[in-house]
Design an enzyme around this catalytic site. Sequence first.
Site, PDB file in Angstrom:
ATOM      1  CB  THR A  12      -1.061   0.036   0.994  1.00  0.00           C
ATOM      2  OG1 THR A  12      -1.800  -1.346   1.245  1.00  0.00           O
ATOM      3  CG2 THR A  12      -0.990   0.847   1.298  1.00  0.00           C
ATOM      4  CB  SER A  54       2.757  -8.285   0.962  1.00  0.00           C
ATOM      5  OG  SER A  54       1.635  -8.053   1.808  1.00  0.00           O
ATOM      6  CB  THR A  85       1.102  -3.538   6.612  1.00  0.00           C
ATOM      7  OG1 THR A  85      -0.573  -4.235   5.615  1.00  0.00           O
ATOM      8  CG2 THR A  85       1.275  -2.889   6.424  1.00  0.00           C
ATOM      9  CG  ASP A  86      -2.579  -7.561   3.063  1.00  0.00           C
ATOM     10  OD1 ASP A  86      -3.086  -6.520   4.463  1.00  0.00           O
ATOM     11  OD2 ASP A  86      -3.290  -7.004   2.383  1.00  0.00           O
TER      12      ASP A  86
HETATM   13  N1  ASP Z   1      -2.345  -6.103   0.459  1.00  0.00           N
HETATM   14  C1  ASP Z   1      -1.759  -4.915   1.163  1.00  0.00           C
HETATM   15  C2  ASP Z   1      -0.361  -5.568   0.687  1.00  0.00           C
HETATM   16  O1  ASP Z   1      -0.141  -5.989   1.621  1.00  0.00           O
HETATM   17  C3  ASP Z   1      -1.992  -4.545   1.970  1.00  0.00           C
HETATM   18  C4  ASP Z   1      -1.139  -3.101   3.084  1.00  0.00           C
HETATM   19  O2  ASP Z   1       0.487  -2.765   1.884  1.00  0.00           O
HETATM   20  O3  ASP Z   1      -1.211  -2.136   3.764  1.00  0.00           O
HETATM   21  O4  ASP Z   1       0.411  -5.004   0.175  1.00  0.00           O
END
Ligand code: ASP
Length: 338
Positions: A12, A54, A85-86
Amino acid sequence: MKNILLIATGGTIASGYTREGLVPTIAAEELLGYVEGYREFCRVDVVQPFHLDSTNVCGRHWLQLAAAVEERYEEYDGFVICHGTDTMAFTAAALSYLIQNAAKPIVVTGAQKPIDLPVTDARTNLLDSLRFASDPRAHGVSIVFGGNVIAGTRAKKERSKSYNAFSSINFPSVAVIQDGRILFYIDDKDRVKGPVVFYHELNQRILLLKLVPGMDGGILGHLYPYYDGVIIESFGVGGLPEYGERPFQEEIRRWTDGGKMVLMATQVTHEGSDMEVYRVGKVIKENYKLMEAYDMTLEAAVTKAMWALGQTEDPDELRRLFYRTVNHDILLTPQQND
Ligand code: ASP
């Protein structure tokens, strides 16, 4: 002035809005353009080994990231990996096993909002990460997020939207970062002795099976050919149901007799497993050659199993590797418990 390598991978923090939803679009050099003030304490070079949400990051990417650090380990004082973050907690745990005994910091960060929005956590997280990676007291793999520094093996994404997405599980935070000042709770760099060690093998044939009431143990029979190890997320401090056409106990015997790894863990996030407490756990522990995750996070247990099975197939060596503490990942050990 410290030399930092920024390794951008997507997520993100680097995403832009498209008709299909958020997609990583912002390149590594661009990310840095949104952050001010870091030039006072570090010089940054950038690389971009991949550009992914991710959700699409897995073992081969963890090996790629470890290789990116290994290739340039001597050149830089610290490393900052920008990541979605995932699956960040899995990546940070995997890197903790692939890069051991590092006297230099390897910081994993990201954000809940893209870095180009007017209101975002991304700029603070990236600046905090560059600051932490430049601090002479920092070492090893950690996550810097929401003003919190978490050991790479202790992080869990507990909130899907808030800025304080990550918690440190069953272990204190390593440090907090407030208004640009780092306050260390765990200041233990003097304990790093000897050279950094990089590992290059993972075995991803690990199954994580979450029990639900009523599940039949026969499921393990169906999955047997596809995996070299299973982690059973059981209930509470740990136990296995005794009902079903094909009880779990019989299947566990088959897996351990077949030389496969069986690890008991708990689906309760905090405080860990302790199979000795109830008959439903103690009898299994006594009768079958299985291991237990104790206070480890599931992310750490999964990636440590992949790392350990990547190094050896010998059950005794596997047990020794699995229970050896790496980057604060386990406090309770069988020696203390058995
Ligand atoms: N879907 C995103 C990822 O994990 C979520 C994030 O980065 O907060 O790449």
